[in-house]
Structures are given as structure tokens and as C-alpha cells.
Design a protein around this motif. Structure first.
Motif, PDB file in Angstrom:
ATOM      1  N   SER A 119      50.711  44.074  41.709  1.00  0.00           N
ATOM      2  CA  SER A 119      49.627  43.849  43.152  1.00  0.00           C
ATOM      3  C   SER A 119      48.350  43.194  43.363  1.00  0.00           C
ATOM      4  N   LEU A 120      47.801  42.793  41.521  1.00  0.00           N
ATOM      5  CA  LEU A 120      46.391  42.113  41.535  1.00  0.00           C
ATOM      6  C   LEU A 120      46.766  40.774  41.622  1.00  0.00           C
ATOM      7  N   PHE A 123      45.355  39.542  45.263  1.00  0.00           N
ATOM      8  CA  PHE A 123      44.203  38.771  45.460  1.00  0.00           C
ATOM      9  C   PHE A 123      43.491  37.745  45.656  1.00  0.00           C
ATOM     10  N   ALA A 124      42.399  37.570  46.753  1.00  0.00           N
ATOM     11  CA  ALA A 124      41.782  36.013  46.926  1.00  0.00           C
ATOM     12  C   ALA A 124      40.963  36.039  45.714  1.00  0.00           C
ATOM     13  N   HIS A 125      40.932  37.023  45.002  1.00  0.00           N
ATOM     14  CA  HIS A 125      40.049  36.268  43.167  1.00  0.00           C
ATOM     15  C   HIS A 125      40.812  37.035  42.129  1.00  0.00           C
ATOM     16  N   HIS A 126      41.511  36.093  41.682  1.00  0.00           N
ATOM     17  CA  HIS A 126      42.440  36.397  41.037  1.00  0.00           C
ATOM     18  C   HIS A 126      42.346  36.029  39.369  1.00  0.00           C
ATOM     19  N   ARG A 655      32.176  45.890  45.937  1.00  0.00           N
ATOM     20  CA  ARG A 655      32.628  45.100  45.195  1.00  0.00           C
ATOM     21  C   ARG A 655      33.406  46.317  44.728  1.00  0.00           C
ATOM     22  N   ALA A 673      41.355  41.134  38.635  1.00  0.00           N
ATOM     23  CA  ALA A 673      41.571  40.901  40.227  1.00  0.00           C
ATOM     24  C   ALA A 673      39.522  41.791  40.994  1.00  0.00           C
ATOM     25  N   SER A 675      38.383  42.564  44.784  1.00  0.00           N
ATOM     26  CA  SER A 675      37.925  42.583  46.319  1.00  0.00           C
ATOM     27  C   SER A 675      36.523  42.937  46.491  1.00  0.00           C
ATOM     28  N   LYS A 679      33.316  38.101  52.316  1.00  0.00           N
ATOM     29  CA  LYS A 679      33.511  37.620  51.882  1.00  0.00           C
ATOM     30  C   LYS A 679      32.088  36.116  51.916  1.00  0.00           C
TER      31      LYS A 679
END
Length: 699
Positions: A119-120, A123-126, A655, A673, A675, A679
Motif C-alpha cells: 500500500s505504500l 501514496f503521493a509521497h513514496h 504527518r 511513504a 502522508s 498538501k
């Protein structure tokens, strides 16, 4: 069958209760309540609160005044529906907090370390990287690095690797609870300190609203609240040298009296002014007399610096007259009234009679102002113009107006004391008057006494300007006014004027001039049938009897004749009073100019007499607001919660970071990742920093 029916009823009640809780705890319901409160607050700000009903009638008319009163819009903040909305808002917000707190608290404690490794990547940040160290060593190093950076970390060992779960900024969710709790606390504080508790005290103790009048000391105990009342806010007026222990709590239907556990004695009231006339300092030197112990505690109360005793805050609200003594002289505005002296006390009344067997009048002494700073800017167009050049149509409107009407630039000047009073007729109708004690130079070069009047409290005062004679009084004008209303004296003045203005050898011209002078003076005095008098009467006569092309010339001639005849009439009154005749000079001409205008205006004066302030002894009074407000601390706590909650929600970012470490072929595969609840560019920079520091990944 009965059991089944009972079961249905239980399910129905449960469903209704669940639906009610769902409604009251919903965000839409809370926002709707807040919207109504905001609208009510706007109404309470725009519409003046707790004014006398007559003020609303004068401003909005009888219909809307009754509508506002019926809907309690004139007392919004103490209205039952406003209090009910506040109570529902407290209930709604409390239910919302009760429903959300367990979820927030559970989310606050968990690290979500059980997230799946796959699932990581969603994420948008990975990011991914390969590490040379073992998964366990890497997990402990990464965890220690995050802890040193202020993160809370939890390590989880799995069969095929290690999961590092970390979180920061969890106080963001506590901000939600703090902000909503603040709404509850502020509303509760408002309910505690509002009329709701006072009305509850009245209901429990059998008290009622007092709707009558009279002295405070004579009001029965049924309309008084005891000194142990837990919350109240009222006003108390104390004159210098006196003391009081009863506050007045205004209610929609009347007042309730609040007995204090102490009495307030006013030793001295201090007021200082700016050059503009605005008060600079209100201060009261007081002594608090405890009713139980008899102790006398000196204190000083200033604006924004209240005194506190036995849980009661004493604020400097304003100041008023404490019963000043005034001496007035009646100035006749007509021939039937004779001058007389009268003494009174501000706040008191005197009974008057208009002549022998005339109507009864009540003189109400309203206010004494010792300092009056007015704006008197000089008007270069108003410098002693000859009465012959006056615009007849607009003479009244241009002269009978505000006290400082001739201003063109701001010139502030203290014009001395003034008296305000009302004259009430037998039918109860009253007019308000405002007269200055000293003559005022309004820019015309001739000092005048300003006599103000208005029909309604909402209107501005309009001023009659009476010129000052050589003795510094209005006596010459009042004698001239009385002579103008005397036909015999008018005829004598006409003869004197004609004799001086015409060559004795031409008697036919003297007769023509006498006729014109008599017509002008009679018109001006209002002696014609149905005539109102004044300059407007002459203007109407010219408009009705003179062709349009010749009106300007005829008006100039008639006003010139009027000016000359009135001067002779004034000389006659001087002789009758045993005074020397006036000499022809610019000063006399200026006096006559203003006198003619005042004589024209005086017909509009709505009273047979005006009262001139001749002497006074001022007694100051201080108006205090006394309040016992236990909800104030609750409101302060709510404000602190609101600040913390808003700060937490706006400036603290929640975060979470996960790093999955698994064993590869001789190396450790790292997947990371991040979250965040918002944003932002800060989040992008923080992720770049963390991935470089934790797993050494590069873009």
C-alpha cells in the motif's frame, strides 16, 4: 400480541432517539444555528437595543415598532429564542464532541503500523532504495533518527521484514476538540451571565418585573433580587456626596432591582476633556461600605480599570447629573407673557400657567451641561450683510438651523454652559429645548443667544438666534418683539420714520411712505388676516401683487423701509425703558440685521417663553455598571481553547511516515511513504529531506 406491540414501540423510540441524536450532532445543524446567531447578532448591532418604545415608533413607525417588540428584536441578547438557540448550539456541539472524541483519541494513540507494504506505493509521497545494512539494524537506525527529530516511532517485526511507523503533529486533531469545546464554553458562559439565570432566580424566588415609577427605596421586595444572586449585570447611579446599594436590571417589560452586599458612596467624580470636547478621562473616587462588617473600603474606578469587591465588578460606565440646582429667567416670546424668575433641580419639574386662566404647562428640567465644545467655522459670506440683501424665500431656512450652521472650516470652541428642558402641555405632549447660557459669535460678527428646540428626540435641535444688546442681554430684543405686536407703537414708529425720511414740504410723499411702511410693518408683524408674519409674509405679498419683472426692486424697497421702521420702533422702546437712543453705526446696523432675522424667525418658536440659564450649582453623578459574572472565567477559558484549537488546526500538520524494510539478495530493500493532512510545499520539502536522511534515496 402485546409483547410484539411493546417491541415495536421500543424500536420506534430507539429509532426516534437515534434520529434526534443524529440531527443534533450533525454539522449542518450546528452551522444552521450559528447562521441564525450571526443574523441575530447583526440585528442586535444595527438596531439599537433596549431603547424606549417611542424611539422605535419615531424611527420606524408604529407597525414595525410593534413587530420588533413582539419578536424581541429590541432585546435580542436577552430574548428567549436567542437563549434557546444558544442552548441548542451547546447541545449540538457537545454531541458532536462526544461522537468524535473516541475516534480522535483512538486515532491519536495508534501508529497504523499494520499497513500493508504494497500500500505504500499508492501514496503521493513514496520512494524506494536499497540499503547495505540488515533490516533490523536499518529499522533501529531509522527509528532513532526519527525520534531525534521529534517523531513518535513504533517498530514492528514481521516474518519477512521490519515496519517502521512514525507520526508527528497529532495535536492537530486535538485542535478540533479544543475549538469545538471553546464554542460550548463560550455559549455556557453567555448563558450563565445572561438573563436566563436572572429569570430563573426570579422564577424560583417568586420575583416579578417592576413596571411602575417612583423612588427606588419605595419599591417592594417582590421586585428585588437578593445580594446572593449568583449572576447579574445592572446599572447604578450615585450622586456626589451620596451612596446607593441598589442596581437596576433592565428587562423587556420593565426593571428588576438588585440589592448589593455593599453600598457605593461617591466622594468625587473627575472628568477631563480633550480640546475637541470629547471626554479624556472618567474617574470616580468611591468608598465601599460593607453591610455585614461595616467596613469602609476606599477605591478608585476608571474606564477599563474596574474595582472588585465580594465578586462584584464595578465599572465606570458614564456620568450624569446628580441633581444640579439651576436658576432660570423666562424670556417672553409674545406680548402676553411677562418675564419671571424660577428655580429648579435637574430631574425635577415645575408647574406653569400661560397668563391669567391660561393652559397649564409643566417645565421639566432635563440636563445641565457645563462644557459645550462646538464647531464654529467662519463663513466669509455671512459677514454682517444688510437686511435689504437677504433672500426673502430662504431667510428662515438659512437662519433657523443648527447652532454652528455658518461653518466652512473646523473651528472648535467651548461656548460655555447650557440648559436642556421640556415644556409639556396639559395633553401630555412635550417639546424639548436647549439654550446656551452665554452669547455665541457664530461668525456674523454679532454675538447671539442660541435658543434651540425640537419636536422629537430623534431630530436635531434647530436654533433661534437672538442678538445681544449693549447691556449683554436679550432685553432690547424682547422689548422690540413686544412693541412689534402693539399696533399703537407700530403706528408711532411709522410716523417717526416718515417724518425723518421725507422732506416736510412734500406731505403727499410722507403719506405714501407712511402707507408703505405701515403695510410692510403690519405684514412683518403678522397683523394681516391669516398672515404668518416675518420676511416670508412680505415675500408672499410681493409675489401676489407685483409683476415678476419688478419683484426684486419692490422687495428691496419694502425691506429697506422695514429696516428703517424697525429701527425707529427700537428707538421708541429704548426711550420707554429710560435708556439713551442708539447711535447710527456699523455695530447698530449689525444688531438690526440680526434682530430683523430673529423677529422673522421667532414666529416659529413653539412656546410663549424661553428660559435663560442665569445661575447654577452643579452636582455630578457617576453611572456604574455592576456585574457578578461567574461565566466570565468560563468564557476566558473558552477563548483560550479557541485560540489553541485554531492554531493547532491551521498551523500544526499531522504527518505519518512508514518505512518497510525487507531482506533482498544480500541487501535490504527499503520502501518509504509519507502522508499529511494538507498538501503543501513544506510537505514536499520535508519528504525530500526525510527520504535522503532515512534511506538515502535521490530523485
Amino acid at each position: 400480541m402485546s409483547v410484539s406491540t411493546h417491541g415495536v414501540r421500543v424500536k420506534t423510540r430507539s429509532h426516534v432517539l437515534r434520529a434526534a441524536v443524529e440531527l443534533f450532532s450533525s454539522m449542518r445543524f450546528s452551522i444552521s444555528l450559528l447562521t441564525v446567531i450571526c443574523i441575530a447578532s447583526v440585528i442586535g448591532t444595527v438596531l439599537k437595543q433596549q431603547e424606549p418604545l417611542v424611539n422605535y415608533v419615531n424611527q420606524f413607525g408604529p407597525f414595525w415598532a410593534q413587530v420588533f417588540a413582539a419578536a424581541s428584536l429590541t432585546t435580542v441578547y436577552s430574548a428567549w429564542w436567542f437563549m434557546l438557540i444558544l442552548a441548542f448550539l451547546v447541545l449540538s456541539t457537545s454531541l458532536c464532541i462526544a461522537r468524535s472524541t473516541p475516534k480522535i483519541w483512538a486515532d491519536f494513540k495508534i501508529y497504523k503500523e499494520n499497513i500493508r507494504a504494497q500500500s505504500l506505493k499508492a501514496f503521493a509521497h513514496h520512494a524506494q532504495a536499497t540499503l547495505a545494512e540488515s533490516p533490523e539494524v536499518a529499522a533501529r537506525r531509522i527509528g532513532q533518527t526519527l525520534v531525534s527529530g521529534g517523531w513518535k516511532v513504533k517498530l514492528q517485526q514481521r516474518d519477512n521484514g521490519w515496519m517502521v511507523a512514525a507520526k508527528a503533529g497529532a495535536a492537530n486533531k486535538l485542535g478540533y476538540i479544543a475549538a469545538h469545546s471553546a464554542i460550548v464554553l463560550i455559549c455556557l458562559g453567555g448563558l450563565f451571565d445572561g438573563d436566563l439565570v436572572v429569570k430563573a432566580q426570579m422564577l424560583l424566588n417568586g420575583k416579578s418585573v417592576y413596571k411602575g415609577g417612583g423612588l427606588i427605596a419605595d419599591v417592594p421586595a417582590d421586585y428585588r433580587l437578593g445580594p446572593n444572586n449568583p449572576t447579574f449585570r445592572g446599572n447604578i447611579l450615585v450622586a456626589e456626596g451620596s451612596q446607593s446599594s441598589t442596581a437596576i436590571l433592565n428587562q423587556a417589560e420593565g426593571v428588576v432591582l438588585q440589592d448589593l452586599p455593599f453600598s457605593i458612596e461617591l466622594k468625587k467624580f473627575i472628568v477631563e476633556y480633550y480640546s475637541t470636547g470629547m471626554p479624556k478621562l472618567f474617574a470616580s473616587e468611591i468608598v465601599l461600605h460593607d453591610k455585614e462588617t461595616g467596613a469602609a473600603i476606599p477605591a478608585r474606578v476608571e474606564v477599563n480599570h474596574p474595582a472588585n469587591y465580594k465578586g462584584v465588578e464595578i465599572y465606570q460606565s458614564s456620568f450624569d447629573d446628580g441633581g444640579s440646582k439651576v436658576s432660570l429667567r423666562a424670556v417672553p416670546m409674545g406680548a402676553a407673557t411677562k418675564p419671571f424668575e424660577i428655580d429648579g433641580i435637574i430631574g425635577g419639574t415645575s408647574q406653569l400657567t400661560q397668563g391669567a386662566g391660561g393652559d397649564k404647562l409643566t417645565l421639566e428640567y432635563t440636563a445641565l451641561r457645563v462644557i459645550n465644545v462646538e464647531n464654529f467655522g467662519a463663513d466669509p459670506t455671512s459677514s454682517g450683510a444688510d437686511v435689504r440683501k437677504v433672500d426673502l424665500r430662504h431667510a428662515i431656512d438659512s437662519r433657523l438651523g443648527a447652532a454652528n450652521k455658518t461653518q466652512t472650516q473646523k473651528v472648535l470652541r467651548n461656548v460655555g454652559p447650557s440648559i436642556t428642558y421640556k415644556l409639556r402641555d396639559a395633553a401630555g405632549q412635550a417639546r424639548e429645548f436647549h439654550n446656551y447660557m452665554l452669547p455665541v459669535d457664530t461668525g456674523d460678527g454679532v454675538p447671539v443667544y442660541l435658543l434651540g428646540m425640537r419636536e422629537n428626540p430623534a431630530d436635531a435641535f434647530r436654533y433661534l438666534r437672538i442678538p445681544v444688546d449693549g447691556e449683554g442681554s436679550m432685553d432690547s430684543f424682547t422689548r422690540l418683539r413686544a412693541a412689534l405686536l402693539n399696533p399703537a407703537l407700530r403706528a408711532q414708529a411709522v410716523q417717526r420714520y416718515a417724518a425723518k425720511a421725507v422732506d416736510p414740504s412734500r406731505p403727499e410723499l410722507a403719506q405714501q411712505l407712511s402707507q408703505s411702511a405701515n403695510r410692510a410693518l403690519t405684514l412683518f408683524a403678522g397683523g394681516e388676516p391669516g398672515g404668518k408674519g416675518g420676511l416670508q409674509a412680505i415675500a408672499d405679498f410681493i409675489e401676489s401683487n407685483v409683476p415678476e419683472a419688478e419683484r426684486e426692486k419692490a422687495g428691496s424697497v419694502l425691506v429697506r423701509i422695514l429696516n428703517g421702521v424697525l429701527f425707529e420702533l427700537l428707538q421708541t422702546t429704548q426711550t420707554q425703558a429710560g435708556l439713551p437712543p442708539l447711535e447710527a453705526s456699523d455695530k447698530t446696523q449689525g444688531y438690526m440685521t440680526q434682530a430683523v432675522l430673529a423677529l422673522s424667525d421667532v414666529q416659529f418658536y413653539p412656546a410663549p417663553m424661553a428660559f435663560e440659564l442665569t445661575n447654577f450649582t452643579q452636582v455630578q453623578a457617576s453611572v456604574f455598571q455592576v456585574a457578578r459574572a461567574p461565566g466570565k472565567k468560563v468564557v476566558y477559558l473558552g477563548c483560550a481553547f479557541l485560540i489553541l484549537g485554531v492554531f493547532a488546526m491551521l498551523y500544526i500538520r499531522e504527518r505519518r511516515v512508514w518505512v518497510w524494510l525487507s531482506q533482498g539478495e544480500g541487501l535490504t530493500e527499503a520502501s518509504m511513504a509519507l502522508s499529511t493532512n494538507r498538501k503543501t510545499l513544506d510537505g514536499d520539502r520535508e519528504f525530500d529531506h526525510l527520504k535522503d536522511k532515512l534511506i538515502g534515496a535521490k530523485d
